[in-house]
Design an enzyme around this catalytic site. Sequence first.
Site, PDB file in Angstrom:
ATOM      1  N   HIS A  48      12.668  33.104 -12.027  1.00 36.28           N
ATOM      2  CA  HIS A  48      11.516  33.098 -12.185  1.00 36.28           C
ATOM      3  C   HIS A  48      10.569  34.798 -12.504  1.00 36.28           C
ATOM      4  O   HIS A  48       9.631  34.308 -13.290  1.00 36.28           O
ATOM      5  CB  HIS A  48      10.516  33.171 -10.653  1.00 36.28           C
ATOM      6  CG  HIS A  48       8.872  33.298 -10.029  1.00 36.28           C
ATOM      7  ND1 HIS A  48       8.367  32.832 -10.246  1.00 36.28           N
ATOM      8  CD2 HIS A  48       8.781  34.161  -9.064  1.00 36.28           C
ATOM      9  CE1 HIS A  48       6.955  33.394 -10.104  1.00 36.28           C
ATOM     10  NE2 HIS A  48       7.445  34.214  -9.560  1.00 36.28           N
ATOM     11  N   HIS A  72       9.217  42.194 -10.425  1.00 39.05           N
ATOM     12  CA  HIS A  72       7.815  42.351  -9.243  1.00 39.05           C
ATOM     13  C   HIS A  72       7.780  41.520  -7.860  1.00 39.05           C
ATOM     14  O   HIS A  72       7.737  41.951  -6.392  1.00 39.05           O
ATOM     15  CB  HIS A  72       6.491  41.239  -9.691  1.00 39.05           C
ATOM     16  CG  HIS A  72       6.911  39.896  -9.459  1.00 39.05           C
ATOM     17  ND1 HIS A  72       7.507  39.548 -10.528  1.00 39.05           N
ATOM     18  CD2 HIS A  72       6.790  38.586  -8.888  1.00 39.05           C
ATOM     19  CE1 HIS A  72       7.575  37.876 -10.626  1.00 39.05           C
ATOM     20  NE2 HIS A  72       6.971  37.894  -8.824  1.00 39.05           N
ATOM     21  N   GLU A  76      10.501  43.319  -2.618  1.00 42.23           N
ATOM     22  CA  GLU A  76       9.780  41.679  -1.327  1.00 42.23           C
ATOM     23  C   GLU A  76      11.212  41.164  -1.086  1.00 42.23           C
ATOM     24  O   GLU A  76      11.439  41.124   0.020  1.00 42.23           O
ATOM     25  CB  GLU A  76       8.910  41.096  -2.103  1.00 42.23           C
ATOM     26  CG  GLU A  76       8.338  39.469  -0.758  1.00 42.23           C
ATOM     27  CD  GLU A  76       7.637  38.821  -1.470  1.00 42.23           C
ATOM     28  OE1 GLU A  76       7.349  37.668  -0.969  1.00 42.23           O
ATOM     29  OE2 GLU A  76       7.108  38.807  -2.552  1.00 42.23           O
ATOM     30  N   ASP A  77      12.111  40.497  -1.850  1.00 38.83           N
ATOM     31  CA  ASP A  77      13.217  39.039  -1.517  1.00 38.83           C
ATOM     32  C   ASP A  77      14.403  40.130  -1.833  1.00 38.83           C
ATOM     33  O   ASP A  77      15.833  39.544  -1.889  1.00 38.83           O
ATOM     34  CB  ASP A  77      13.005  38.405  -2.933  1.00 38.83           C
ATOM     35  CG  ASP A  77      11.353  37.639  -2.529  1.00 38.83           C
ATOM     36  OD1 ASP A  77      10.906  37.410  -1.292  1.00 38.83           O
ATOM     37  OD2 ASP A  77      11.072  37.321  -3.325  1.00 38.83           O
ATOM     38  N   ASP A 139       2.734  35.724 -12.024  1.00 39.99           N
ATOM     39  CA  ASP A 139       3.397  34.951 -11.525  1.00 39.99           C
ATOM     40  C   ASP A 139       1.966  33.968 -10.387  1.00 39.99           C
ATOM     41  O   ASP A 139       3.316  32.659 -10.806  1.00 39.99           O
ATOM     42  CB  ASP A 139       3.351  36.031 -10.238  1.00 39.99           C
ATOM     43  CG  ASP A 139       3.961  36.008  -8.619  1.00 39.99           C
ATOM     44  OD1 ASP A 139       5.062  35.598  -8.702  1.00 39.99           O
ATOM     45  OD2 ASP A 139       3.687  36.610  -7.909  1.00 39.99           O
ATOM     46  N   ASP A 260     -20.844  17.260 -22.759  1.00 44.97           N
ATOM     47  CA  ASP A 260     -19.253  18.661 -23.395  1.00 44.97           C
ATOM     48  C   ASP A 260     -17.629  18.269 -22.935  1.00 44.97           C
ATOM     49  O   ASP A 260     -16.783  18.985 -22.859  1.00 44.97           O
ATOM     50  CB  ASP A 260     -19.424  19.753 -22.614  1.00 44.97           C
ATOM     51  CG  ASP A 260     -20.040  20.008 -21.331  1.00 44.97           C
ATOM     52  OD1 ASP A 260     -19.027  19.339 -20.951  1.00 44.97           O
ATOM     53  OD2 ASP A 260     -20.024  21.478 -20.765  1.00 44.97           O
TER      54      ASP A 260
END
Length: 712
Positions: A48, A72, A76-77, A139, A260
């Site tokens: 990811h 990133h 957190e993980d 992300d 359009d």
Amino acid sequence: MIRQFELVDKVRAYDQNVDEALLNRAYVFAMQAHGTQTRASGDPYFSHPLEVAGILTDMKLDSDTIATALLHDVIEDTVATVEQITDLFGPKIAEMVDGVTKLSKIEMQAETTRQAENFRKFLLAMSNDIRVLLVKLADRLHNMRTLHHISKPEKRRRISLETLEIYAPLAERIGMHVLKDELEHLSFGNLDAEAMESITARLNFLIEENPDLEREMVAALQELMDISGIKATVNGRIKKPYSIWRKMERQNISFEQLSDVMAFRVIVDSEDECYRALGVVHRRYSTIPGRFKDYISTPKRNFYRSIHTAVIGPKNRRLEIQVRTHDMHAEAELGVAAHWQYKQGTESVEGSQYVWVRELLEILEHAQDPEEFLEHTKLAMFQDKVFCFTPKGELISLPRGSSTVDFAYAVHTEVGDHCVGAKVNGRMVPLRHQLHNGDQVEILTSKAQTPSDRWDAFVVTGKARSAIRRHVRHTRHEEFHGLGRSLIEKACKRLGLDFSTAAMQEAASVLNVGDLDALYVAIGEGVLPEEAVLEAAFPGFQMDTRSDKLPAVHDDWQHTRGQTGPITGVDSSVALHMAECCHPVRGDRVVGIRVEGRGVEVHTIDCGKLASYDDKPELWVDLGWREAAEDDVYYVARLHLEVLNERGALASIAAVVAKAGGNMSNLEILERDPEFCIMCVEVDVQDVKHLNDIARALRVNRVIERVDRVTG
């Protein structure tokens, strides 16, 4: 999964100053930190952040941003900390990683408060460095591409709705239209699969019906440019299903009426050639009125530049043609990423390009709670625009439907707070006047003016609404504070008690309402009854609850003289009452509602109150009017007037009504400023024709700007 050296090679291909050591360290650190973690799809979790980094390399972003993308999710993980990131990669990258983490740590839930709190954190992070937003958008894009691996439909729907309401508008605000379109497309499929399937089927049918239309039109436009001596690149594209659906909903039009669905881009070398190419197209094809937009002379707020026009093309097809330069095209596709401003150290929000971020920060400052902030933020981001000008020629972009008050707050909060009137294109207008593209607006101010709570009913921008509500809250707080103190002082005096600050502070403590100010406000608002406060302030005291006041008398229904005469549909013994919510007049289409103990109320067929009886058909009575009046009955009708605020205006209105054979029976001033009054006038009339005659006579009067009937 892309390998380490391949990622470095991709960045080196567009940036010769690539920091290879940084990217290698970030790649290895993230891969080791995520270890054996897996995603819902079963793929290694490290795939990811690697895909997010790949998306950003396609945008040709710098080494710091690519490294942030790789890292990133590690805070957190995994067990990694901000301190570790700072030591290994420096404070700037640590700050960006932490900025993205703050948004993700408590992933936005359906609960409004949690969603709003997270967005507040995200806004503060991206206001320090716009690259935080770029990483988060990449992300979210990869998460949306893999959303189908999530088994729970309600979770897919929640994430899709959040993407559509927050991230797609953010992508649009920084000009990243390709990314915005994909986010909307992926969200739409999860939120309304039936509509998505229907529009996709219509598009496929259009392509099957005219398989060569795109190729033929591209060839025709290319030949047209070549013959005219204009060096151009022409390509075509089919509009995305979500854009089609949204336009059909917004404009209430059918698929066939869209001009359009298929758009063609003519990309040239210079701005001058844009206008030359436009002239060539207009000479060759018939234009569709009202469909020309020049975003080169008047760029969108996200700095989007292009010329849009709609024409009747081959086989009478309605087609949109966009004309732009190569630089404009790159900016339209990649937005802020095309500018690469961060290389010059201008990634903060100080530049004019990020004025909208500063406006969101102002909303954050004024909002009372997270939910209100999120509401006003969505207003600020998710609306179509109109472009207006100050007297000095400065362009102000506003949501469609904005008033002059919205314009005043867009100029500056101080201007909005003190606005007393406005001139649009040199003509005085009410503050609630809605603005249109190209209007020149001059705001009149007075230091004595303060925001009115009535403005909240017609402003549409989040900035204006938050500022007005902040002022109203502050004003009401002061009013309730003074009223509460006065009430409790009078109660003490009336009952022979010694009022003191110490006693009131004791009451605040006993009642657990906070400080003394909060106590007075609660009394003024009626939240705390005086007897409860006195009993808390003076232990042993008991309020005598007996009262010498007379009970309130309810005014019974007013009966119109002879009102049963002209109405048909009920027995003569049934009591009829003209509803005071819509004031029916002879000639209106009417319906009756049975009300226990009152007989039948007569309503106009479009009265808003009738909606509350939709599930009670047994109460409805079909009514009508007799062909000719059997008596001289007058009915009360209400008119909403916008009137110039000048001497003699009311006398002029009364004279017009009297001359037309009517009578003004009541008048209420709803709003007043130095230039205009908005009022509701009750007029006695014989029937609808009589009312219309009076309304027409009022409309031609010099002091009256607008006349509308009030029917609810």
